[in-house]
Structures are given as structure tokens and as C-alpha cells.
Scaffold this motif. Sequence first.
Motif, short mmCIF file in Angstrom:
data_model
loop_
_atom_site.label_atom_id
_atom_site.label_comp_id
_atom_site.label_asym_id
_atom_site.label_seq_id
_atom_site.Cartn_x
_atom_site.Cartn_y
_atom_site.Cartn_z
N ARG A 140 24.18 94.27 62.72
CA ARG A 140 23.06 94.62 62.02
C ARG A 140 22.49 95.05 60.41
N GLN A 141 23.75 95.85 59.87
CA GLN A 141 23.86 95.15 58.47
C GLN A 141 24.05 94.39 58.04
N LEU A 142 24.64 94.07 58.05
CA LEU A 142 25.22 92.47 57.84
C LEU A 142 23.38 91.57 57.19
N MET A 143 23.46 91.57 58.21
CA MET A 143 21.81 91.08 58.26
C MET A 143 21.04 91.18 57.34
N LEU A 144 21.50 91.94 56.84
CA LEU A 144 20.55 92.64 55.87
C LEU A 144 21.28 91.90 54.54
N THR A 145 22.11 91.43 54.14
CA THR A 145 23.20 91.33 53.08
C THR A 145 22.79 89.66 53.20
N ALA A 150 19.21 89.46 68.92
CA ALA A 150 19.41 90.69 69.89
C ALA A 150 19.94 91.68 68.85
N SER A 151 19.99 91.99 67.83
CA SER A 151 20.30 92.66 67.30
C SER A 151 19.07 93.50 66.26
N ARG A 152 17.99 92.62 66.19
CA ARG A 152 16.56 92.73 65.44
C ARG A 152 15.79 93.39 66.35
N ARG A 153 16.09 93.50 68.04
CA ARG A 153 15.42 94.57 68.79
C ARG A 153 15.52 95.56 68.80
#
Length: 243
Positions: A81-86, A240-243
Motif C-alpha cells: 500500500r505504501q509503494l502505491m504512494l510512491t 484491494a490495497s485501497r479498500r
Amino acid sequence: MRYLGFSIRAMVRDWSFLAFIIAMPVTMYLFFAGIYGDQTAAGGVTVAAAMMVMMAAYGGLGAAMNAGASIQSERSSGWFRQLMLTPLTATQLVTAKVLTAVCAMVPALLAVFAAGLFRGVRLPLIAWAAVLGLLLVSLLPMVLLGVVIGLWFKQQTASAVTTLTMLALSMVGGLWFPLEMMPRSMQLVGQLLPSYWAGQIGMWPLLDATFPWRGAAVITAWTLALVVLGALGYGRAVRASRR
């Protein structure tokens, strides 16, 4: 590059995993080569040399599919999930996982080669290099398969699916026993698997035979199909990681 370096360092720190992917194929090779190694296999090579290539492919297979396990670990810990913010893109993430798996495959293959030397296998230096390079390339679909499993399955089931898939690909793919010893129906299935052709392509530098282009076609087809499944699975994992 930073994410790749992080992934490689995490793999190196997991010494128990490295020990397993090295010890398992080496132990199996020394056991079977000790029983059948002095016999001659098809193509005029010794069984010790042929089994060395097959057990190296098996060890590389286990290391390759670890790419999915690392993805599952990141998903369960919240790191994904953190990687999605990079700024890291999907292509960069998967490429880093593929390269990390390749780095894990190299010691697994070299350890079996060292066991082959111990058992008396002697090849020209260019043949050793050719076998290593061909196995690394032909096992690429196995890396992608591990990534697909890591993206599509939950952590509770991903490890079991990975283990069962690896065992099935090894057994039916003829890495443990020659495919010719199996029933005709299993031979037909085995010839459709990339694990079988990885072993055959790896054997090619040892044989006086034409290159197995059919195997290259099978491996290419698997690679393309797994790329598509991986892309779909990545989108699903992101949602799924953003739910």
C-alpha cells in the motif's frame, strides 16, 4: 533501482530461504547421482551430467517462484500500500521482482553445478556458461508465475499454491524423473509445460542435437500469457490495497 536494492537486501537477509533453495536441489542431485550417475543417458552424456542440469532447473524453479512470496509479504505487511504512494510504476515493481528472483536463481544453479563437479562432471567453460544462461532465460516464465500467484491469491493460500505448483511442474515436467518413464497422457501434458522445456533447453549445450525451438515457442507463449495475467492481477491488488 532503490527498490531493487531493497528487495535484494531483504532476500540476502533471509538466509534460511537461501539455504533451502540451495540445499534441496543439491541434496537430491547427490542422492540420485550417487545411484545412477555412472550410467549413460540418451544423447551420450552421463546421467550425472543430465541430472545436474535437471536438478539445477529444479533449484532455479524454486528460487524463481519466490518472487510471488515476497509480493505477498509486502501485501500483508502494508508495504505494498505504501509503494502505491510512491512514483514506482507497475512495470518497475515487477521488473525489480524479476531481477531479484534472477539473483536468487544464480546461487541455486551454481551450487548444483558445484555438486556436479564433485560428482566428476567435466564440461568446457563455454558449455557451463551456456547451460547457466539458457536456464536463467528459460526459467523466466516461472518468475512471472510466482508473481501472478502473489498478486492473485491471498497470503493464506499463496504459499500453498506456490508449493503445489512447483511440485507439479517439477514432477510432470520431468525434472525429477525422465518424461519417457511416465504414461503417454502425462508425457503430452509435460511437453506443454515450461519447466520441461527449461530442462531440455538447458541440456542442449551437452548434446549434439538441434536447438529445441518448440520449447522456445512454449516458453514464449507462457511468458506472454503470464504477463497478461500479471497485469490484471496487479490492478486487482492495487484496488484491494485501497479498500
